[in-house]
Design a protein around this motif. Structure first.
Motif, mmCIF file in Angstrom:
data_model
loop_
_atom_site.group_PDB
_atom_site.id
_atom_site.type_symbol
_atom_site.label_atom_id
_atom_site.label_comp_id
_atom_site.label_asym_id
_atom_site.label_seq_id
_atom_site.Cartn_x
_atom_site.Cartn_y
_atom_site.Cartn_z
ATOM 1 N N ARG A 344 0.831 -1.204 0.000
ATOM 2 C CA ARG A 344 0.000 0.000 0.000
ATOM 3 C C ARG A 344 0.865 1.254 0.000
ATOM 4 N NH1 ARG A 344 -4.262 0.810 4.773
ATOM 5 N NH2 ARG A 344 -2.289 0.852 5.944
ATOM 6 N N ALA A 345 1.943 1.211 0.822
ATOM 7 C CA ALA A 345 2.840 2.370 0.862
ATOM 8 C C ALA A 345 3.502 2.588 -0.493
ATOM 9 C CB ALA A 345 3.897 2.164 1.946
ATOM 10 N N PHE A 346 3.919 1.486 -1.135
ATOM 11 C CA PHE A 346 4.532 1.603 -2.467
ATOM 12 C C PHE A 346 3.532 2.163 -3.475
ATOM 13 C CE2 PHE A 346 5.304 -0.292 -6.662
ATOM 14 C CZ PHE A 346 6.570 0.212 -6.920
ATOM 15 N N PHE A 347 2.266 1.683 -3.385
ATOM 16 C CA PHE A 347 1.233 2.156 -4.307
ATOM 17 C C PHE A 347 0.980 3.647 -4.110
ATOM 18 C CE2 PHE A 347 -3.270 3.067 -5.129
ATOM 19 C CZ PHE A 347 -3.332 2.750 -6.475
ATOM 20 N N LEU A 348 0.921 4.078 -2.847
ATOM 21 C CA LEU A 348 0.684 5.497 -2.571
ATOM 22 C C LEU A 348 1.856 6.351 -3.059
ATOM 23 C CD1 LEU A 348 -0.872 5.297 1.024
ATOM 24 C CD2 LEU A 348 -2.048 5.785 -1.124
ATOM 25 N N GLU A 349 3.078 5.869 -2.806
ATOM 26 C CA GLU A 349 4.246 6.616 -3.275
ATOM 27 C C GLU A 349 4.261 6.690 -4.806
ATOM 28 O OE1 GLU A 349 7.538 4.574 -1.613
ATOM 29 O OE2 GLU A 349 7.138 5.237 0.451
ATOM 30 N N LEU A 350 3.940 5.579 -5.460
ATOM 31 C CA LEU A 350 3.896 5.556 -6.915
ATOM 32 C C LEU A 350 2.842 6.516 -7.445
ATOM 33 C CD1 LEU A 350 4.897 4.300 -9.569
ATOM 34 C CD2 LEU A 350 3.149 2.501 -9.267
ATOM 35 N N THR A 351 1.688 6.568 -6.757
ATOM 36 C CA THR A 351 0.610 7.473 -7.159
ATOM 37 C C THR A 351 1.059 8.931 -7.057
ATOM 38 O OG1 THR A 351 -1.042 5.869 -6.393
ATOM 39 C CG2 THR A 351 -1.774 8.147 -6.695
ATOM 40 N N VAL A 352 1.762 9.245 -5.951
ATOM 41 C CA VAL A 352 2.263 10.615 -5.757
ATOM 42 C C VAL A 352 3.257 10.963 -6.855
ATOM 43 C CG1 VAL A 352 3.628 12.103 -4.246
ATOM 44 C CG2 VAL A 352 1.838 10.636 -3.282
ATOM 45 N N VAL A 353 4.149 10.032 -7.188
ATOM 46 C CA VAL A 353 5.145 10.285 -8.238
ATOM 47 C C VAL A 353 4.458 10.523 -9.578
ATOM 48 C CG1 VAL A 353 7.008 9.241 -9.590
ATOM 49 C CG2 VAL A 353 6.991 9.038 -7.089
ATOM 50 N N ILE A 354 3.467 9.718 -9.907
ATOM 51 C CA ILE A 354 2.745 9.877 -11.172
ATOM 52 C C ILE A 354 2.065 11.239 -11.244
ATOM 53 C CG2 ILE A 354 0.794 9.020 -12.530
ATOM 54 C CD1 ILE A 354 1.522 6.198 -11.567
ATOM 55 N N ILE A 355 1.445 11.640 -10.128
ATOM 56 C CA ILE A 355 0.780 12.949 -10.088
ATOM 57 C C ILE A 355 1.803 14.075 -10.303
ATOM 58 C CG2 ILE A 355 -0.446 14.577 -8.588
ATOM 59 C CD1 ILE A 355 -1.879 12.147 -7.357
#
Length: 369
Positions: A344-355
């Motif tokens: 979940r933490a990786f997914f959230l970090e990835l989402t932030v990077v994409i944004i």
């Protein structure tokens, strides 16, 4: 034929042989609802060795109703009753009056311990009784675990001996009865059996084995021993159920983990962790429920008798197995939750990077995001 003089010297025994059969049929039983369905009575507290304030009481007294007669192929007719415990166990007791000598008792013990499948004969009777009790059963099981136990209750021996005299004169016979063996046992085996004995008065005795017990006491005096042996066996049955339940759940988790802990697999671990945690909570709740079903307030003799009975039938062994598997399940639960949290933490970090990348793209193009 035995010598009449020997038979006369050994005396006549009078009492009863009790067949204790228990079935784990559901998670819990609503006793109030069941009482209305079958209009049975609630069991009375057992009589006490001590006339003092100490006593044994059930947290939720089981409901009891009579059963029909069980006819064996040998022609013996046993009268029975059935008890419903709120933690999902049904206890069936069949009783056969006994009058005879030691040879007759050891022969009967050997035949009943090894040659007769009482559980198979009682299963159909129990299923018939449960048909009308079905609305009071919570989460009934398709397959039942069962336990069987024999209690040889002798209330009179001519002439009446003390417990010490009984051990000295007939200790080898008592060991044969408890073991269900007509052969002469080795002295070491007799000593092993007779070590598991307990007395309160000079003229009462209980010798407890893993599948049978010998009780020398009056009818009222033996009541406590019989009920505590019944309770110990019901606890064994419950811990066997918990052990099977945890074994099945752990195998399922291990199979899931064998599939790897990749990114997408970790999201499946979250659902499995939730299920495992639910099972753990159920096991701990039901274990506490069964553990506290009977209370020993200040009757120390009953507490010691129960401890001995539980030890001999194997309750501590299964309880330790369950405790270890609960500990393993808790570690697996924490591991699966950690794996999910990392994903979940990786997914959230990835989402932030994409944004951020999208924002930068729009920024360099000169367009607002």
């Amino acid at each position: 034929m035995p010598d009449p003089s020997i038979q006369s010297a050994e005396g006549t025994l009078r009492g009863a042989v009790l067949v204790l059969l228990q079935f784990d049929v559901c998670e819990t039983i609503r006793l109030d609802q069941l009482r209305e369905l079958i209009r049975a009575r609630t069991i009375e507290p057992p009589s006490l060795k001590q006339p003092a304030l100490g006593y044994v009481r059930y947290e939720r007294p089981p409901i009891v109703e009579p059963l029909g007669t069980l006819m064996l192929e040998s022609g013996e007719r046993l009268q029975g009753e059935i008890k419903y415990f709120d933690y999902g166990v049904l206890s069936v007791i069949f009783e056969l009056p006994f009058v005879g000598d030691w040879e007759k008792l050891t022969s009967l013990a050997s035949r009943w311990v090894w040659d007769i499948d009482f559980a198979a004969q009682a299963t159909e009777i129990v299923r018939g009784r449960l048909e009308r009790a079905a609305p009071a059963l919570i989460k009934p099981y398709k397959q039942w675990l069962s336990e069987d136990y024999l209690i040889f209750h002798i209330r009179e021996i001519d002439p009446l001996p003390s417990a010490a005299d009984l051990i000295q004169q007939h200790g080898a016979r008592i060991a044969q009865v408890v073991r269900g063996d007509t052969g002469k046992l080795a002295e070491s085996e007799c000593h092993e059996v007779l070590q598991s004995r307990i007395s309160y008065y000079a003229n009462d005795l209980a010798v407890i084995g893993w599948n049978a017990a010998f009780v020398y006491d009056s009818t009222s005096g033996a009541e406590t021993a019989i009920q505590l042996l019944e309770y110990a066996n019901s606890q064994l049955l419950e811990f066997r159920h918990y052990d099977d339940l945890l074994t099945e759940e752990l195998e399922r988790v291990y199979t899931l983990l064998d599939g790897g802990t990749g990114f997408f697999m970790r999201w499946r671990l979250a659902r499995s962790a939730t299920r495992l945690h639910t099972v753990l909570l159920d096991v701990m709740e039901l274990t506490e429920h069964a553990d506290n079903a009977i209370k020993f307030l200040s009757d120390m003799f009953s507490a010691r008798l129960y401890k001995l009975a539980a030890l001999k039938v194997g309750v501590p062994d299964y309880k330790e197995l369950v405790t270890r598997k609960v500990s393993t399940a808790e570690e697996l639960y924490r591991f699966m939750v950690d794996q999910f949290n990392q994903s979940r933490a990786f997914f959230l970090e990835l989402t932030v990077v994409i944004i951020l990348v999208i924002e930068l793209v729009y920024l360099f193009r000169g367009k607002p995001f």
